[in-house]
Design an enzyme around this catalytic site. Structure first.
Site, short mmCIF file in Angstrom:
data_model
loop_
_atom_site.label_atom_id
_atom_site.label_comp_id
_atom_site.label_asym_id
_atom_site.label_seq_id
_atom_site.Cartn_x
_atom_site.Cartn_y
_atom_site.Cartn_z
NE ARG A 120 -92.23 5.92 31.61
CZ ARG A 120 -91.98 6.86 32.51
NH1 ARG A 120 -90.89 6.79 33.26
NH2 ARG A 120 -92.78 7.88 32.65
CD GLN A 125 -84.85 4.99 26.58
OE1 GLN A 125 -84.07 5.33 25.69
NE2 GLN A 125 -84.43 4.65 27.79
CB SER A 131 -89.93 10.66 29.09
OG SER A 131 -89.94 9.58 30.01
CE1 TYR A 226 -94.81 6.24 35.40
CE2 TYR A 226 -94.59 3.93 34.82
CZ TYR A 226 -94.91 5.22 34.48
OH TYR A 226 -95.35 5.50 33.21
#
Length: 378
Positions: A120, A125, A131, A226
């Site tokens: 992450r 990304q 996601s 998380y």
């Protein structure tokens, strides 16, 4: 080099690459094969792939001869056996749960990249499949609830009387939870949100929802975005706060999961007993046990006039856009392991490549997964 796209199991509607995304690879002098009808449920028929110079192939050929195989769901034991040695497998394999599958890949000397283990980080990304798919799941969770709920979502004032807005409680303010907040607010609901991470409070409030605060949460700043395991004292305070909101809620969307662990039970049977008849729970953590004691994965359960929908794969109910976003994530990742000339280059000095790699060279190379396999099955 050959890259192949497999058809997914019967309950999976998505496909790893749509024709436009696959065409990007053919322009790098890569041979791309796809199993017959692999994209059909995502509204991408074979003809569209063929128009992009992508060859339709049989499943057996793909398994036996491909250098890189793209999937979403794990393969069966028989299919792993059919893979050629040193093949590369890329998908979403939940290695902390599917450890038997991972062990078989290592024994077959398959290099496996599980994109759900993506670090992450800002750089990662554009490859973050969790996601991109969670965004869809959060959106569809609210629409699913609205479809089942026997009342209106927004407030209505009519000549026949006034209708109060639905009260929505969202447990977990990750990507799915935030999208669920936005969607529920668009439909006119009053929204409350609980999350163990105080850092998400500002995002929750910016979307027009109330954030339920519980003091004493464990620091999750180093958990890569998380949730983390909490103390028993915190869990008791947490349950008291959640219980009060559950009793008032008409719809609950639960999303709470901890990587490598069973989903935390946030809604007890006593809380369920306090809910109003006709209330709805959409449990997105169903695949790892669910956030209620009554959740059953891929099933809708009736519990004392409450409907509990266990579905961790809501993204597959929007296969067109879900496949498009997943395919873009995959393409971005492939650029890290394929040269501009179309050759394989596994650079394990890259933190993203190393972070996603689960098996390589006949071994389980991910320490956490390897330790779990040693502990559970030897």
């Amino acid at each position: 080099m050959t890259i192949a796209i497999l058809k997914e199991p019967i309950n999976e509607t998505r496909v790893s690459l749509l024709p436009e995304a696959a065409d990007t690879l053919t322009k790098q002098n890569i041979v791309v094969n796809i199993e017959k009808n692999a994209g059909a449920l995502a509204y991408a028929p074979d003809e569209l792939y063929q128009s992009k110079n992508i060859r339709i192939a049989e499943r057996t050929e793909i398994l036996n001869a491909s250098d890189i195989i793209l999937t979403i769901q794990p393969l069966s034991q028989e299919e792993i056996t059919a893979l050629k040695t040193n093949a590369i497998l890329i998908g979403i394999y939940q290695p902390l749960f599917n450890y038997q599958f991972i062990k078989q890949l290592a024994e077959k000397n398959i290099t496996a990249f599980s994109l759900d283990m993506m670090p992450r980080t800002t750089r990662a990304q554009s490859m973050d499949v969790l996601s991109s798919q969670a965004n869809i799941a959060g959106y569809k969770a609210v629409l699913e609830a609205a479809n089942i709920y026997p009342r209106y979502f927004p407030m209505f004032m009519t000549a026949a009387g006034s209708i109060k807005p639905a009260r929505v409680l969202i447990l977990g303010a990750g990507v799915a939870g935030l999208q669920a907040i936005a969607t529920a607010r668009r439909l006119g609901a009053v929204v409350e949100v609980f999350d163990t991470r105080p850092a998400v409070k500002e995002e929750v409030m910016s979307l027009g929802a109330k954030f339920i605060e519980v003091e004493g949460a464990a620091d999750a700043s180093k958990a890569g975005g998380y949730a983390v395991e909490q103390t028993e004292e915190y869990k008791q305070r947490q349950q008291q706060k959640i219980a009060a909101s559950v009793a008032k809620a008409d719809i609950i969307i639960t999303t709470a999961q901890i990587p490598g662990r069973k989903a935390p039970v946030l809604i007890t049977n006593e809380m369920l007993d306090s809910m109003k008849p006709g209330s709805i729970i959409i449990d997105l953590a169903a695949a790892t046990g669910g956030n209620t004691l009554q959740t059953k994965n891929n099933e809708t359960v009736k519990y004392k006039n409450i409907t509990i929908v266990g579905n961790s794969n809501l993204a597959a109910t929007m296969p067109g856009d879900a496949s498009k976003l997943y395919g873009k994530n995959v393409l971005n990742f492939l650029q890290l392991i394929i040269t501009k000339e179309g050759n394989i280059n596994l650079n394990f000095e890259d933190d993203i490549v190393a972070g996603c790699c689960i098996t390589h060279g006949g071994k389980v190379v991910n320490e956490r997964v390897g330790g779990l396999i040693d502990k559970l099955i030897g």
